[in-house]
Every structure is written in structure tokens, then in C-alpha cells.
Write a protein that holds these residues in place. Structure first.
Motif, PDB file in Angstrom:
ATOM      1  N   GLY A  79       0.801  -1.221   0.000  1.00  0.00           N
ATOM      2  CA  GLY A  79       0.000   0.000   0.000  1.00  0.00           C
ATOM      3  C   GLY A  79       0.827   1.261   0.000  1.00  0.00           C
ATOM      4  N   LYS A 111       2.341   1.899  -3.410  1.00  0.00           N
ATOM      5  CA  LYS A 111       1.276   2.232  -4.359  1.00  0.00           C
ATOM      6  C   LYS A 111       0.817   3.677  -4.188  1.00  0.00           C
ATOM      7  CE  LYS A 111      -3.213   0.614  -6.021  1.00  0.00           C
ATOM      8  NZ  LYS A 111      -4.294  -0.388  -5.849  1.00  0.00           N
ATOM      9  N   LYS A 112       0.647   4.102  -2.938  1.00  0.00           N
ATOM     10  CA  LYS A 112       0.206   5.480  -2.687  1.00  0.00           C
ATOM     11  C   LYS A 112       1.271   6.492  -3.093  1.00  0.00           C
ATOM     12  CE  LYS A 112      -3.060   4.463   1.031  1.00  0.00           C
ATOM     13  NZ  LYS A 112      -3.389   4.659   2.459  1.00  0.00           N
ATOM     14  N   THR A 113       2.531   6.133  -2.881  1.00  0.00           N
ATOM     15  CA  THR A 113       3.616   7.023  -3.291  1.00  0.00           C
ATOM     16  C   THR A 113       3.661   7.145  -4.810  1.00  0.00           C
ATOM     17  OG1 THR A 113       4.869   6.289  -1.352  1.00  0.00           O
ATOM     18  CG2 THR A 113       6.082   7.489  -3.036  1.00  0.00           C
ATOM     19  N   GLU A 125       1.106   6.760  -6.806  1.00  0.00           N
ATOM     20  CA  GLU A 125      -0.068   7.544  -7.207  1.00  0.00           C
ATOM     21  C   GLU A 125       0.197   9.036  -7.041  1.00  0.00           C
ATOM     22  OE1 GLU A 125      -3.174   6.025  -4.779  1.00  0.00           O
ATOM     23  OE2 GLU A 125      -3.552   4.256  -6.026  1.00  0.00           O
ATOM     24  N   ALA A 126       0.855   9.403  -5.939  1.00  0.00           N
ATOM     25  CA  ALA A 126       1.186  10.812  -5.720  1.00  0.00           C
ATOM     26  C   ALA A 126       2.115  11.320  -6.812  1.00  0.00           C
ATOM     27  CB  ALA A 126       1.829  10.984  -4.344  1.00  0.00           C
ATOM     28  N   LYS A 177       6.618  10.716   1.621  1.00  0.00           N
ATOM     29  CA  LYS A 177       6.368   9.300   1.909  1.00  0.00           C
ATOM     30  C   LYS A 177       7.643   8.472   1.721  1.00  0.00           C
ATOM     31  CE  LYS A 177       1.414   9.192   0.792  1.00  0.00           C
ATOM     32  NZ  LYS A 177       0.981   8.683   2.112  1.00  0.00           N
TER      33      LYS A 177
END
Length: 395
Positions: free
Chosen positions: A18, A21-23, A25-26, A38
Motif C-alpha cells: 500500500g 502504491k500510494k507514493t 499515485e502521488a 512518503k
């Protein structure tokens, strides 16, 4: 090409993670600052951990794109030539430097599968920061000085104060900015004279009036409002605050009595146990069995309650001295109740509970004077007045 393939394979393997993935996406949405935060957070915890390898590549890419975008934006602002952009230019260079300083302690960052260290193109922005600060400082000084010289409203002087204050934050000791800021503060203040009116038939204790008007004890921390209980002739006041006492009611001194009858069974020695035929009962060893003997005791308990109450009501009014209009009013009220309980008894005090016995050690006390009652009511009055002072805003 090789770098792209390696990066893609790593991302496919770890996409389930996760955090990565979030990094990603950013980064993909242009939120480079969030992506870097992050990545730095995870690498700060353990930069050699195999599972953190994707963060190195993400940080490398995010920093490169972030630096390019910020420098292009700064170049545009400079080209535009608008002095209002000086602050954005100054902050932009500072943010670039700060981001480099966050990454620097992590170096070197090794990209294992590519057998290389991550590459970050750091620059020394000190010259740009100093030049931008000088431009911004001059702009802030000129703008604040113009407001100070030509201002018509208190809001103008307060804006000048804010500009001088910000100037001294980024460039301490700049010219006569501190003296100018003090001047702006003086001109931007609301001065309020305070008047106490007594419309009651009672005397307001001098000590209470002094404490009500001691504004230093209220901890107002209001930069732009000064209350003066003793008005000065050299100040032109903007407002008047009237603290008007409308009514002070003090009840008669009263003593009420309440009688309580208490009964209780208590031990009164012992007796020998007998059977139904009147014979003494013995235990297995042949000893006569003893049992507790009880008796009922009775006590008349007389409780006395001394009672006296004071109610103070009034009104706080704000008057605009320029327009002679009342701008706001607030009700003001407080009550103080004196109550003292004591008791005596007739009979056997062993029938009483402990809380009642404690009252037997007390005696009647003198009632407080009317002046003391008003003063005690004023303790709560001060808290209510403080609430009004904090709540009321002039502009």
C-alpha cells in the motif's frame, strides 16, 4: 531503457504494498512533495531494506520532476515582473533548499539491481535566496511605509504592522522597520475607556471595583485593543465600555431547623443461649454458648442551616465614541450563596450515622456582611466579564 525495465519489474512485484502504491499515485498525479515525504519517511526508517528499494527510485524521480517544475515556475514569476510575486519566489527557493536538506542525510542511496547510487542534482540556492529576500524585504518595507504614511483606517495600520513584522521575521534588523512597526501598532489600536455605573441602592465594595477594572488579570492577549480604567488625556478614545450595575439583591439572614429522629440497634453485652425449654445450650466441648445482646437506642437530631444569598445583575455596553452609538450590550449577572450547617441532639448519639455526628462538632458562625456578600458574588462576576471581553470584537 534498462532502468525503465528494472523499475517496472520492481513495481509489478511490490504493487500490492500500500505504501509504495500510494507514493506512486502521488508521483503520477504531480503531487511530488507528498511522494517525496512518503519516500523519505520509509527510507529514514531503513534505507537498506530490500522492500524499500522502490522508494529510492520514486524519490529520485519525484525530486527531479519537483525541482524542474519549481524552477520553471520561479523563472516565469521573475519574467512576469510583478513585485507581488517576490514572496513566492523567495519561498520557492527556500522550499527547494529545504527538500535537498531532507534528502542529503539519507545519501548515498544504493539502487541494488542497477548497481548504482541514486542521482540527485543538488544546487546551492543561497545566492538566489539572499537576492529574493532583499527584493521581498524592500517591497514589504515600501508597501508598509506607504500604508503607514497614507493610511486612513486602523485596518491600514494593522496591515502595515503585519508587513513590518513579516519583514523582520525574514530579515531581522532591517533598517528602521522595528520603529516603524511600533508606530503602526500604536496607530492601529482601539482604545477603550471603562466606566463603572452603580444604579443600585447598595454600595459596591471598593476592592471589587478595583479588581473588576484590573484588566491585567484577565489575560486577554489582544494585540489591537487597550482598556483603560483610568482614561488618559493624551489619548483619543475610540470606544467606551460601561459596566452598569442595575440591581443588587441580598436576602435576609435565615436559620432553618430540621428535626430527624434516629433509631438503631446496638450491642449491649451478651447472654447465654437457651433452648425452647429454657435450658442453657452448650457447644461440643461442653462450654455454654454466648450470643450478643442488642438494645434499641434513640436520638433526636436537630439540624440548623444558616442561609444568605446575594444576586448582582447588570449590563455591559459598548459605545462608539465617534458615532455616539451603542454598538453592543451583554447581560451580566452573578449569585453567591452563603450556607452553613451545624447541629445538636437529645438522646443517645450512638443512633446517628457518621456524617450526622460530624455536624455535632460545628457551631453557628457569624453571617457575612452585605458588603462581603456582594464582593463574593463579584468573584464569579469577574469570570463573566472576562468572557465578554474575549467574545467582543470591534473590527
Amino acid at each position: 531503457m534498462k532502468k525503465t525495465l528494472l523499475f517496472g519489474s520492481i513495481m509489478v512485484l511490490l504493487m500490492a504494498c500500500g505504501g509504495v502504491k500510494k507514493t506512486q499515485e502521488a508521483l503520477n498525479t504531480g503531487n511530488y512533495t507528498q511522494a517525496m515525504h512518503k519516500a523519505i519517511k520509509n527510507l529514514s526508517e531503513n534505507k537498506t531494506k530490500k522492500g524499500n528499494q522502490p522508494y529510492i527510485l520514486l524519490l529520485e524521480e519525484a525530486f527531479d520532476k519537483y525541482s524542474q517544475r519549481e524552477l520553471e515556475h520561479i523563472a516565469f514569476l521573475k519574467k512576469e515582473g510583478n513585485p507581488a510575486n517576490y514572496e513566492f519566489v523567495y519561498k520557492g527557493y527556500n522550499q527547494l533548499k529545504q527538500m535537498q536538506e531532507r534528502i542529503r542525510p539519507l545519501l548515498p542511496l544504493r539502487v541494488m539491481e542497477e548497481n548504482r547510487n541514486a542521482s540527485f542534482k543538488f544546487r546551492n540556492y543561497d545566492s538566489e535566496i539572499l537576492a529574493a529576500r532583499e527584493q521581498l524585504s524592500q517591497y514589504l518595507y515600501d508597501n508598509a511605509n506607504t500604508l503607514l504614511a497614507n493610511g486612513k483606517y486602523k485596518s491600514d495600520f494593522r496591515q502595515a504592522y503585519d508587513d513590518f513584522n513579516y519583514l523582520l521575521e525574514i530579515n531581522p534588523g532591517y533598517g528602521d522597520a522595528r520603529e516603524k512597526m511600533e508606530e503602526a501598532w500604536q496607530l492601529g489600536q482601539d482604545f477603550v475607556k471603562v466606566n463603572v455605573l452603580n444604579d443600585t441602592e447598595q454600595v459596591i465594595p471598593q476592592r471589587l471595583e478595583e479588581e473588576l477594572l484590573n484588566f491585567n488579570t484577565y489575560g486577554l492577549n489582544d494585540l489591537w485593543t487597550q482598556y483603560h480604567a483610568a482614561p488618559r488625556k493624551d489619548i483619543r478614545y475610540d470606544y467606551e465600555m460601561q459596566v452598569a450595575f442595575r440591581d443588587i439583591s441580598i436576602s435576609p439572614e435565615q436559620i432553618s431547623e430540621k428535626q430527624i429522629i434516629k433509631e438503631k440497634q446496638i450491642k449491649d453485652g451478651y447472654k447465654y443461649l437457651e433452648d425452647d425449654n429454657g435450658n442453657l445450650v452448650k457447644d461440643s466441648l461442653g462450654n455454654e454458648i454466648k450470643v450478643d445482646k442488642f438494645k434499641t437506642v434513640r436520638c433526636n437530631f436537630y439540624q440548623f442551616t444558616q442561609h444568605k444569598a446575594a444576586m448582582v445583575t447588570g449590563m455591559v455596553s459598548y459605545i462608539d465614541l465617534n458615532t455616539k452609538q451603542q454598538v453592543n450590550t451583554y447581560p451580566l449577572s452573578s449569585e453567591f450563596v452563603f450556607q452553613h450547617i451545624y447541629a445538636n441532639y437529645q438522646g443517645d448519639r450512638r443512633a446517628l450515622e457518621n456524617d450526622l455526628i460530624a455536624l455535632l462538632d460545628l457551631r453557628a458562625v457569624p453571617f457575612p456582611s452585605n458588603e462581603q456578600m456582594v464582593y463574593d458574588a463579584g468573584e464569579d462576576l469577574k469570570n463573566r466579564l472576562k468572557d465578554i471581553l474575549v467574545r467582543h470584537k470591534f473590527n
